[in-house]
Design a protein around this motif. Structure first.
Motif, PDB file in Angstrom:
ATOM      1  N   ALA A 119      30.543  58.604  31.770  1.00  0.00           N
ATOM      2  CA  ALA A 119      29.913  58.024  32.962  1.00  0.00           C
ATOM      3  C   ALA A 119      30.808  56.996  33.655  1.00  0.00           C
ATOM      4  O   ALA A 119      30.984  57.029  34.888  1.00  0.00           O
ATOM      5  N   THR A 120      31.375  56.061  32.885  1.00  0.00           N
ATOM      6  CA  THR A 120      32.235  55.035  33.480  1.00  0.00           C
ATOM      7  C   THR A 120      33.453  55.656  34.142  1.00  0.00           C
ATOM      8  O   THR A 120      33.826  55.304  35.267  1.00  0.00           O
ATOM      9  N   LEU A 121      34.064  56.599  33.454  1.00  0.00           N
ATOM     10  CA  LEU A 121      35.250  57.262  33.990  1.00  0.00           C
ATOM     11  C   LEU A 121      34.915  58.022  35.263  1.00  0.00           C
ATOM     12  O   LEU A 121      35.656  57.961  36.255  1.00  0.00           O
ATOM     13  N   LYS A 122      33.795  58.741  35.259  1.00  0.00           N
ATOM     14  CA  LYS A 122      33.406  59.521  36.431  1.00  0.00           C
ATOM     15  C   LYS A 122      33.205  58.620  37.651  1.00  0.00           C
ATOM     16  O   LYS A 122      33.658  58.938  38.757  1.00  0.00           O
ATOM     17  N   LYS A 123      32.544  57.486  37.436  1.00  0.00           N
ATOM     18  CA  LYS A 123      32.296  56.562  38.540  1.00  0.00           C
ATOM     19  C   LYS A 123      33.608  56.032  39.117  1.00  0.00           C
ATOM     20  O   LYS A 123      33.805  56.012  40.341  1.00  0.00           O
ATOM     21  N   ARG A 124      34.514  55.629  38.238  1.00  0.00           N
ATOM     22  CA  ARG A 124      35.789  55.085  38.706  1.00  0.00           C
ATOM     23  C   ARG A 124      36.606  56.139  39.454  1.00  0.00           C
ATOM     24  O   ARG A 124      37.231  55.854  40.487  1.00  0.00           O
TER      25      ARG A 124
END
Length: 592
Positions: A119-124
């Motif tokens: 999730a964090t990677l996708k958002k960034r």
């Protein structure tokens, strides 16, 4: 070798239309220990730790590891063209944002990741207009020419004498929670969940006695279980009642869900891979994404499981003491032509465990670290790295066994002879933290992160700390690292409950010199002193090296705890060990 493999991987990524690729250390079940056929990270980079992630881009590659593996990764990467970074999704995102341009795509294998984990990677990446793209085929598998075949050993029944509860009763208990949540089925995402729920075990994963499995539990307590055809025997079919149907193809699980008219399914987003969620959504099945109820139920050991844990720790403690009693002579007899090193010490301890009733396997690869290697928190000894043990300095041995009635994990730090004077203070401060956890009384509802500081306070008083958690959950003839319970700085939100088994393992590591860790397993029980409170009871039985203790740093209550513990160790283990060890045990447990 890695240079050629990296180049081959980059060529494959071009063919698949992506500019970078993630390589996790894991399998589709999110197991900590994985079959040889899933050791893609080790094959590509040479890094063999149990946690890590590589990111491969067109020009650069990076390996991300946490504090436990910093030194190990440095040794294993050597001069390969792979950068080493700290493991966090933010750090991975920062690195990828430097490597990729808007419009580029980062490929990943959806079977090896969870949506929550990405999730964090996708958002960034979305913020930089970089696409996160699931790949149908893992590009490493296309270039791994001698890739081992997936394991498919027999799944075998685990007797009621060890489980303490019939599978049908477990399924009914969990199914009742499905009804409360108005879900039609529960996704059973991994072998550990299935092993506990169906009372089965296997040999498909190193150090984890499970058969590769996943499945579905329905509201009426019936279930569909995936197992490879080779894993199924008449004995297993007899063990599983008629309410459990077996399929040999994972895609049949989704067909079974439709056949059972599953409109809403409970999935744990922490341990269910992206590919599974994609398959369920494609069939218009509503997802209830909450923590898996089996994982929590599994963590609370019943009286039979706790009795088994006590028995397993007695046999394991006897094996460890015989090892400790023989170690000084083995070190003294070591010679240049026949060295007794870290590898031989681990082998001797394994041999002692093999002599004990019911021993099945090590619960993990022993961490056998002498001197500077002891400072590598999750050091894995090899023929190349093994240091000869000498009658001086500190030696750390962290090991465990798998028995049908319990799983063990114990660490002892030993003085093999003269040692640096400051090591005594370091050891004693670690011991004080260990005792603080062992003797703690805490109110019901307390989470592991709320008590972690008790283990660290004495070290903090001296400006010291350690870069790993204080305690992890432990299974019952299952994973030596079990959730959801833990003790550590990071928030878990999981309250400690009666029956949960955890490790108690503060430590201290002086790079280039030595490592210190004192680890016992404990279980949570109702407090004998205060109503509404809980406490720990120690399971592990093995002396703590008194030569390394500065008694002036211990208060009277700490000395009393150590003396009580050593008396219990002596009285319990004396009848179980040989004559040589009996003499050693008397000396090792003398009152301080």
């Amino acid at each position: 070798m890695s240079r050629e493999r990296l180049q081959a991987l980059r060529e494959t990524l071009k063919q698949q239309g992506v500019q970078a690729f993630l390589v996790p250390r894991g399998d589709e079940y999110q197991n900590e220990y994985v079959p040889a056929s899933d050791e893609r990270l080790a094959w590509l980079t040479g890094f063999t730790g149990s946690a890590g992630m590589a990111a491969i881009a067109a020009e650069h590659a990076a390996l991300f590891v946490d504090g436990r593996y910093t030194l190990q990764a440095q040794q294993q990467l050597r001069d390969q063209p792979i950068e080493q970074e700290s493991l966090s999704m933010d750090a991975i995102a920062d690195w990828l944002c430097e490597q990729l341009r808007p419009g580029d795509a980062l490929g990943y294998d959806p079977r090896l990741h969870t949506e929550l984990g990405l999730a964090t990677l996708k958002k960034r990446l979305n913020e930089r207009d970089i696409n996160l793209r699931p790949l149908e085929d893992n590009p490493i598998d296309a270039i791994w020419r001698d890739k081992p075949a997936p394991p498919c050993g027999p799944a075998r029944p685990h007797p009621l004498a060890f489980t303490g509860e019939h599978s049908a009763d477990k399924r009914a208990r969990i199914a009742a929670q499905l009804a409360e949540r108005r879900a039609d089925a529960l996704w059973l995402p991994n072998p550990e969940v299935c092993a506990w729920l169906f009372n089965i075990r296997g040999t498909d994963v190193p150090h984890l006695p499970v058969a590769l499995a996943c499945g579905l539990l329905y509201r009426d307590g019936s279930a569909t279980l995936y197992l490879a055809a080779e894993a199924v025997s008449e004995a297993l079919l007899e063990h599983l009642d008629n309410d459990v149907s077996i399929v040999n193809d994972k895609s049949e699980l989704f067909t079974a869900a439709q056949r059972h008219h599953v409109a809403k399914i409970w999935v744990d987003p922490q341990i269910t891979n992206c590919w599974t969620l994609q398959q369920l959504r494609a069939r218009d099945i509503e997802l209830l994404q909450e923590r898996d109820p089996v994982t929590r139920a599994k963590a609370r050991k019943n009286p039979v499981e706790l009795a088994g844990a006590r028995a397993a720790h007695e046999r394991d403690g006897a094996a460890l003491c015989e090892f400790l009693a023989e170690l000084p002579d083995a070190v003294a007899a070591s010679a240049a032509d026949t060295p007794f090193g870290e590898l031989e010490a681990a082998g001797l301890l394994r041999a002692k465990r093999e002599q004990r009733e019911g021993f099945q396997d090590d619960s993990f690869d022993a961490i056998s670290g002498y001197g500077p290697n002891g400072a590598i928190v999750h050091y894995r000894v090899s023929r190349e790295s093994s240091l000869p043990l000498k009658p001086e300095g500190l030696y750390l041995i962290d090991s465990g066994g798998q028995y049908p009635d319990g799983t063990t994990d114990v660490t002892r730090t030993l003085a093999l002879g003269d040692f640096p004077a400051h090591a005594r203070e370091h050891f004693t401060r670690v011991l004080k933290g260990h005792i603080a956890i062992a003797t703690l009384h805490f109110p019901k509802g307390t989470c592991g992160e709320q008590i972690d500081a008790f283990a660290r306070k004495s070290l903090w008083d001296a400006g010291l700390d350690y870069a790993h958690g204080t305690g992890h959950g432990v299974g019952s003839f299952l994973s030596v690292h079990e959730g959801p319970q833990r003790i550590g700085k990071a928030a878990s939100g999981v309250a400690l409950e009666p029956g949960m088994i955890l490790s108690n393992e503060p430590g201290f590591y002086l790079t280039g010199q030595y490592g210190i860790r004192i680890e016992n397993l404990v279980f949570v029980k109702e407090s004998d002193k205060h109503h509404g409170f809980l406490e720990f009871e120690t399971l592990t039985l093995a002396p703590i090296d008194k030569r390394l203790i500065d008694t002036g740093l211990l208060n009277e209550a700490e000395k009393a705890w150590l003396n009580r513990y050593h008396r219990r160790v002596r009285e319990t283990l004396l009848p179980l060990v040989n004559e040589k060890t009996q003499k050693w045990l008397h000396e090792a447990t003398e009152t301080i």
